[in-house]
Design an enzyme around this catalytic site. Sequence first.
Site, mmCIF file in Angstrom:
data_model
loop_
_atom_site.group_PDB
_atom_site.id
_atom_site.type_symbol
_atom_site.label_atom_id
_atom_site.label_comp_id
_atom_site.label_asym_id
_atom_site.label_seq_id
_atom_site.Cartn_x
_atom_site.Cartn_y
_atom_site.Cartn_z
ATOM 1 N N ASP A 153 0.744 -1.161 -0.045
ATOM 2 C CA ASP A 153 -0.149 -0.424 0.068
ATOM 3 C C ASP A 153 1.090 1.646 0.217
ATOM 4 O O ASP A 153 2.002 1.555 0.375
ATOM 5 C CB ASP A 153 -0.823 -0.100 1.155
ATOM 6 C CG ASP A 153 -1.567 1.526 1.216
ATOM 7 O OD1 ASP A 153 -3.308 1.239 0.381
ATOM 8 O OD2 ASP A 153 -1.935 1.934 1.689
ATOM 9 N N SER A 154 0.020 2.499 -0.583
ATOM 10 C CA SER A 154 0.926 3.314 -0.604
ATOM 11 C C SER A 154 1.562 4.117 0.995
ATOM 12 O O SER A 154 2.525 4.505 1.322
ATOM 13 C CB SER A 154 -0.020 4.782 -1.327
ATOM 14 O OG SER A 154 -1.136 4.906 -0.453
#
Length: 329
Positions: free
Chosen positions: A119-120
Amino acid sequence: MAAAEAAVVSSSSLKPDTAPVPESAGMAAATAATSSAMAAAAAVAARTGSEARVSKPALATKLLSLSGVFAVHKPKGPTSAELLNRLKEKLLAEAGMPSPEWTKRKKQTLKIGHGGTLDSAARGVLVVGIGRGTKLLTSMLSGSKRYIATGELGKATDTLDSTGKVTEEKPYDKITQEDIEGILQKFTGNIMQVPPLYSALKKDGQRLSTLMKRGEVVEAKPARPVTVYSLSLQKFQPPFFTLELSSCANVLELTRTKQGPFTLEEHALPEDKWTIDDIAQSLEQCSSLLPAEMALKKSKPEECNEQVLSCEYITLNEIKGEDDVIKTF
């Protein structure tokens, strides 16, 4: 120009063996020396430029010959796809691709992809395949992974992490370290896990997290079997901890420290090491980490008659499902 200046100084410092030369003759001599020095400097520059033009195709050839699996260190902020684009752009820029010289040749393809989305908001090991190594990435999806997670008690968010909106707050002052350690067993072994709505899973070809951010109604995916080999509490400083309890919480930090045989400390290349030579060296070192059955077999490059340079980029989703496919951009 440094060569020219050095030549002028050298010529002016010479002592004449004969009588002094008239000023006009001295000026003419200095001018001639300067012209000769500048011509020599220009010749050196021309040779240097020629060597540079030769080195770029050599770098491009080396880049396109890279095949295997290695790891990079993904920081917080970019998505896994954005990070791959950044990696690809750095490599292409170093190799001078595309260039007019390369576009006149047969089609050359750079394939690069990752074997498990981060995930970012997460950081850590991101396994990358390049060349024929992209064919090995599906095995990375089923491999074991290790994470360090830091959570915050007392607050729940709609995304389950610190990037979302707070949806609930509860007291946590009575929760102890023993409470957390005692409940860890419920999260270990073969368990059924309901994937969160904010995830990389897809519906009609779009990520659930993207649909949720648009405000669309999304149904939860059914629970799936997941194996958790071990859980341990590394630090407990309320309200911060590593796993949820009967209060509520959200994830503040998530770091993937290991994926398959690749570890963050030993194998993940930081961005300043994203060079053709550093990656070639890493590929050689990491080849011994892969099982023998995953070793790349030597094969001839595919022939293509198109006179175009094509650079491809492949992304593999973290969790495979009916909507998860290899995509080429």
